[in-house]
Design an enzyme around this catalytic site. Structure first.
Site, mmCIF file in Angstrom:
data_model
loop_
_atom_site.group_PDB
_atom_site.id
_atom_site.type_symbol
_atom_site.label_atom_id
_atom_site.label_comp_id
_atom_site.label_asym_id
_atom_site.label_seq_id
_atom_site.Cartn_x
_atom_site.Cartn_y
_atom_site.Cartn_z
ATOM 1 N N LEU B 96 73.225 -22.534 -13.616
ATOM 2 C CA LEU B 96 71.918 -21.925 -13.882
ATOM 3 C C LEU B 96 70.827 -22.578 -13.047
ATOM 4 O O LEU B 96 70.997 -23.681 -12.535
ATOM 5 C CB LEU B 96 71.620 -22.047 -15.377
ATOM 6 N N PRO B 97 69.680 -21.882 -12.907
ATOM 7 C CA PRO B 97 68.669 -22.367 -11.961
ATOM 8 C C PRO B 97 67.966 -23.666 -12.340
ATOM 9 O O PRO B 97 67.695 -24.481 -11.480
ATOM 10 C CB PRO B 97 67.640 -21.222 -11.899
ATOM 11 N N LYS B 202 73.766 -36.398 -7.551
ATOM 12 C CA LYS B 202 73.274 -35.242 -6.811
ATOM 13 C C LYS B 202 71.814 -35.436 -6.392
ATOM 14 O O LYS B 202 71.430 -35.219 -5.234
ATOM 15 C CB LYS B 202 73.386 -33.995 -7.702
ATOM 16 N N LYS B 277 62.359 -28.414 -5.526
ATOM 17 C CA LYS B 277 62.788 -28.512 -6.932
ATOM 18 C C LYS B 277 63.609 -29.790 -7.162
ATOM 19 O O LYS B 277 63.358 -30.536 -8.108
ATOM 20 C CB LYS B 277 63.630 -27.291 -7.305
#
Lengths: 329, 329, 329, 329
Positions: B96-97, B202, B277
């Site tokens: 999901l975003p 990440k 982001k």
């Protein structure tokens, strides 16, 4: 051949082919004749030794007489100043701490250009502002000499083992002659373009190096605080797009790698103060060319703050320590 | 085996070996039984396809019904919401975003945890704040399910070709079960530690990547303005200590390398907005853990400024273009 | 009196009281005799006009002959170059764009120092590197002349209305003589200390101004996005510890204040390119003195990025616009 | 009147004018009835004392019982937890260190909302994330209570002398009721807009304050190194466009001003750690709203580095000391 081209370039007006040839032959026949060396510091000393090892007679000078002793014992001839070096050698290497020293060694009252012979090859391996390299090249050209900038990467260790990388700027036709000498002291000799581009390449590399080192230090510190094992994090970065020289070859976190300054309390290596100096040069060239370098500029400021806080003589990878919480906080 | 351990961990109180075994055998025997998939966007779609290719029946959902069509035609069963997925599958991947979507997909009114079966394995491959991963893990544990974070590196291309890298956080004894599924979609599956460390790895990688990319762009721009040929400068950096992934694999300067977005007007690749982001997540974790990240923070701001100035959908290597003088200036 | 002191300082060796007195009386009696002016640009032109208004005969020059026309019509005498100015006037003001122009105007082949009279007072109002001011002072002293740096704050408007602020560096005993002239062009004339400190004060002020302006722009933008009315936010900041000149006198947000460039599409005022130049000087002096200036350095980079993106000629308060989301994003 | 409006807003369904009136009159008639206070730390303690001084009976609580002693001796009633406060008072002030504490004090197992009376006025003076204020407001509204955020500027001194500034966010019709109480503790009570804008104003001010303070410190340090007298430089800045609160009211250079922390080895004042916290909030809101704040972000990082290097408890103006060269370097 290269010298022929140079000769014809610099001998204005009545320059005949004959004269040109004389210059050319002088230097090429002289391949194991004297080489001058100005600046016998931590880097210059082992570099000059490597010239001696390769059979070149060396005639050297330094502002500190004691710096000359060791080289003298190894057979070098020591003279009083750069002008005296230029009087006796038509190929000269200079290796000095900063721009003002280079300006003085070339154009000062006892500078090389006071007694330089026409057709001489002058190679400056100092790391300085490229615009100063260009000034020195112009001043040398007026005296009929050729100036090249050839700053090095690799520290004292590489200087001792003859494994330096030279980044060379200047007339391409002189590169062969320069390479002959520089190969005695380095493993790589790279031609970069016109005068000043050797410095440009050096400065660019070190700016990106500083950015990579601080970035790696921030990243490792953040990862550790988030619960990652440092060795594992380094391994993940190094197989991913975060990989850089500072993460895979010179990791700043104690215990991640062996044989690097982070494993030795950040002693040895490349000092924070020296990095700050190179970043200052990068900043100057960026300001002069009106180039935005936001990260390079902040990297400069961080190394400057570190110098102000007692890290001047530690290896530049100590930025990891600087960013980490102090004990007891 | 892994499932046994898990079962015994999560079945509090009256949990018998027998019950545990039932759970364990259910999942392990079910290795080609249904796998749930929540989120069929640019990344989720090809990932789910790869599960189908490997013979797993897929039961999927997405908030946009049209996103489900292609997968449905390929044989997946489409249901209305994550709770329905959980009702029918005991191994679920979510992709999901951002954090709020993950929170909703797990704990919302139609979330996975509303109908999750005890012993289920829930793997979230979204890139989100590690603290949200921890919250989801705690909420899952309350329901007797196991949550792991497994964000990916590699973009849409790697998702299609099944070459993603998964960075996995969670209970080590569950890793084998997770790897079985993730290997269908990725070339590397790396165990990072406790829940949240997959996200941490990440985020750390992408922060260092952004720093390296901006640093490379500044450096290449500066070098070019100082008279260096871009290809030569890239070559010098790549054999020196300035080397990084952005200089040697994804160079941001048009013409230096082939097959990268800089050669295609910065189309494709990894969008500036997505990088912004991820850097926002890095900033959040740094602020929460009170970790200084000066370059990471400035990198975030630069990508934020780029978004404000029209670069949101260009590849993140377009920072080279952003920093370069506009035509006609 | 001041001139006496100066005379005795500069006339080495056989300098007698008599000679000294002659010099002193020459200049002091000459208070409405010719004043030289070098550099008739946007700033120099109105400054020279104010000298004319105060009854001083002006003898002027500029590299662009057309720049001299208006002043000539007002009665100034125009000559070919700075040397000619120095031949006819023993008090000279210079107002030039940057360091190289100043070096040329003083020490070039047609420079002031070629024909300067002993005892002359040379006042440079350009904004340049303080180290260049010191060089010019040393070169002037060799010729028996006095050099002072006196950069200004206040733009073209203040130059026209005679309301500039002069920050003056040089020998304190010359300050009275300098002030007599500078008062015709400015409302404040502040003595800062030895040669170069006028530049230092100017550079310091503008660095802090740039930081305050970018900071105010970020803050106003953030507040607006968080739901605050811009006028209300400005009012709150201005009664609190966030208050600064950029928030209370020159607010960068359109509509908050009247009579400032933000209300006029950032036209007029102090151009981004000029601010970038001054920040470059600040950066140079900081690098030379090894002073950490992290925010000043980043401010420099931001104005540099703005120049690269088309904001060069807009007022420096347009950083608000630069940071704000583009329409349609 | 305000209460009437509020009552009618929050009493859903069967809410009659009569009921509304009862609530309204209850609170307005009760103007000298009990006021609740949650959080008796360095700030909360003197604030609660000022309520007592103004004749309000205070019912208070704190997680550390010893924090309550002094107030108890002055006549306040001490209870066990926020729920007990809400049980006995319908106007409550909360003053807590950070977002998690506020969340717990309102929505925790012993939180205010467990026993809050319909129509109660809840004022949070903590400095927290505006999004948490909005959450608390929504949760309060569900219970029929009104929540306003009202963070303060001014430190412990202003809290003691009742000279705080309150920045208030919430329903405008409640502002009069809030102001009645807040005026006992502060000299300025400013209405900022909807819930969360009080926090926004506070955060914006402190971000600009931090930028101004670091900028002033860099500038003063640079000027001093360039040979300027610190007092003179401060005077020049303060009459020029570099002027800001940090230069003219709270100068960070020892000896420039009296009565500020820089004159007292940076003791007292506003701690670096607290500033770092506020900058973290600013960063979070900027990230959430995708607003570029390059200088605000770097200011955050600098205060974070200072915390890591031992400056956590010094006044935030100690950044001057942090940037200055260490003795003996």
């Amino acid at each position: 051949m290269a010298a022929v081209l140079r000769g014809s370039r610099y001998l204005a007006g009545g320059c005949s082919k004959y004269v040109t040839f004389v210059f050319a032959s002088t230097r090429s026949m002289a391949s194991k004749t004297q080489v001058g060396f100005v600046g016998l510091g931590n880097m210059g000393n082992p570099m000059a030794k490597n010239l001696l090892k390769h059979g070149y007679p060396v005639i050297a000078t330094d502002v500190f007489p004691e710096a000359c002793k060791e080289l003298q014992e190894l057979g070098a001839q020591i003279v009083d100043n750069p002008a005296e070096v230029a009087d006796k050698a038509d190929r000269i290497i200079t290796m000095l701490p900063s721009s003002p020293n280079v300006i003085d060694a070339y154009t000062g009252p006892n500078g090389i250009l006071k007694k330089v012979k026409k057709g001489s090859l002058l190679i400056d391996s100092s790391t300085i502002d490229p615009s100063v390299s260009k000034e020195m090249a112009a001043a040398s050209e007026k005296m009929g000499a050729v100036f090249m900038d050839a700053p090095v990467s690799g520290g004292v260790g590489a200087a001792s083992s003859g494994k330096l990388t030279f980044m060379v700027g200047g007339a391409e036709e002189e590169f062969t002659a320069a390479k002959e000498l520089l190969s005695c002291m380095g493993a790589n000799v790279v031609f970069c373009g016109q005068v000043g581009t050797g410095q440009a390449a050096k400065i660019c590399n070190n700016m990106l190096l500083a950015i990579g080192m601080i970035g790696t230090s921030e990243t490792m510190n953040l990862g550790i605080r988030l619960g990652l094992d440092p060795k594992l994090l380094a391994k993940i970065l190094n197989m991913s797009s975060g990989r850089c020289w500072s993460s895979d070859t010179y990791n700043p976190v104690p215990g991640v790698m062996e044989g690097v300054p982070s494993g030795n309390n950040y002693q040895g290596g490349f000092g924070t103060q020296l990095m700050a100096k190179d970043l200052g040069l990068a900043q100057n060239t960026a300001t002069n060319t009106r180039t935005p370098v936001p990260l390079g500029s902040l990297a400069h400021q961080i190394y400057r703050m570190m110098c102000a806080r007692g890290y001047a003589s530690k290896d530049f990878s100590s930025v990891f320590q600087f960013l980490r919480e102090e004990e007891g906080q």
